[in-house]
Design an enzyme around this catalytic site. Structure first.
Site, PDB file in Angstrom:
ATOM      1  N   CYS A  76      -6.131  -5.568  -3.257  1.00 29.48           N
ATOM      2  CA  CYS A  76      -6.083  -5.220  -1.756  1.00 29.48           C
ATOM      3  C   CYS A  76      -7.646  -5.426  -0.924  1.00 29.48           C
ATOM      4  O   CYS A  76      -8.424  -5.792  -1.337  1.00 29.48           O
ATOM      5  CB  CYS A  76      -6.457  -3.530  -1.431  1.00 29.48           C
ATOM      6  SG  CYS A  76      -4.850  -2.749  -2.430  1.00 29.48           S
ATOM      7  N   ASP A  77      -7.428  -5.797   0.934  1.00 26.89           N
ATOM      8  CA  ASP A  77      -8.904  -6.044   1.234  1.00 26.89           C
ATOM      9  C   ASP A  77      -9.149  -5.171   3.115  1.00 26.89           C
ATOM     10  O   ASP A  77      -8.061  -5.202   3.066  1.00 26.89           O
ATOM     11  CB  ASP A  77      -9.535  -7.327   1.339  1.00 26.89           C
ATOM     12  CG  ASP A  77     -10.983  -7.289   1.444  1.00 26.89           C
ATOM     13  OD1 ASP A  77     -11.563  -6.737   0.597  1.00 26.89           O
ATOM     14  OD2 ASP A  77     -10.882  -7.617   2.512  1.00 26.89           O
TER      15      ASP A  77
END
Length: 230
Positions: A76-77
């Protein structure tokens, strides 16, 4: 039970999964985000919506390369888009103050990219597939005074998070409304995770911890007992 491997050091993402009954294995990717973005931009423009997906994919692929067999890897980012520009974590307290002076009284879009890689064996239902998507939520910021901005930045919290704000911490009072999934603003969209898992043929309920010693399970059991007592 399907095991999830979270390729992130974010305490907020881990807490979000745990509150949803999921206890992931955590492995920090160590990806050089600036290098990944620079390489991608050398091939052409990268839309703001795609930046966190690109980085989330890089994190998942780095961890998957360490051969965590039998799991589904999640990278994730998150980035904040304001006036067509993207903003991750502030580089300094000065940067955070300037960021908030631009953000106050306005709205931005928090993009949270999610990338899954299925490392399960075929006999266990593994597909070997990799897929992802981005959840985008519009965030409306309060019109903070300079004193409030300085006090908030002095806590150090804005320096640790994308966009220089939280909704689940000290920054909560400075967000007046959101349009979209609030989990995505924290950094991990549970509805999007459910959708992506479904594309791999996995129900998110298969990730739930059923161990009675697991804290979220104990809390639910206590609430059920309290209701029965009434």
């Amino acid at each position: 039970m399907v095991r999830l491997l979270l390729a992130s050091q974010s305490p907020a993402r881990l807490a979000t999964l745990r509150s949803a009954g999921i206890e992931p294995v955590v492995q920090v990717s160590g990806v050089d985000e600036d290098a990944v973005l620079a390489e991608a931009r050398s091939r052409g423009p990268v839309p703001p919506h795609d930046v966190p997906l690109l980085l989330g994919r890089a994190k998942a692929e780095r961890v998957a390369g360490k051969t965590f067999a039998g799991m589904i890897v999640l990278g994730c980012d998150s980035v904040l888009e304001l006036d067509g520009e993207i903003h991750g974590k502030p580089e300094s307290a000065v940067d955070a103050v300037r960021r908030w002076q631009r953000m106050r009284g306005r709205s931005g879009v928090l993009h949270s990219g999610h990338w899954l890689i299925d490392l399960r064996e075929p006999d266990d239902g593994g597909t070997g597939r990799a897929l992802g998507d981005t959840a985008s939520t519009t965030v409306h910021f309060a019109d903070l005074s300079d004193a409030e901005i300085r006090a908030y930045v002095a806590t150090g919290e804005p320096l640790r998070v994308a966009g220089a704000f939280t909704i689940d911490g000290l920054g909560g009072p400075f967000v007046t409304a959101i349009d979209g999934d609030h989990h995505a603003v924290v950094g991990l969209s549970l509805p999007l995770l459910r959708t992506l898992l479904g594309r791999l043929g996995v129900s998110i309920t298969e990730l739930w911890r059923t161990d009675p010693d697991h804290e979220p399970v104990r809390r639910r059991a206590r609430r059920a007992a309290s209701r029965d007592a009434r």
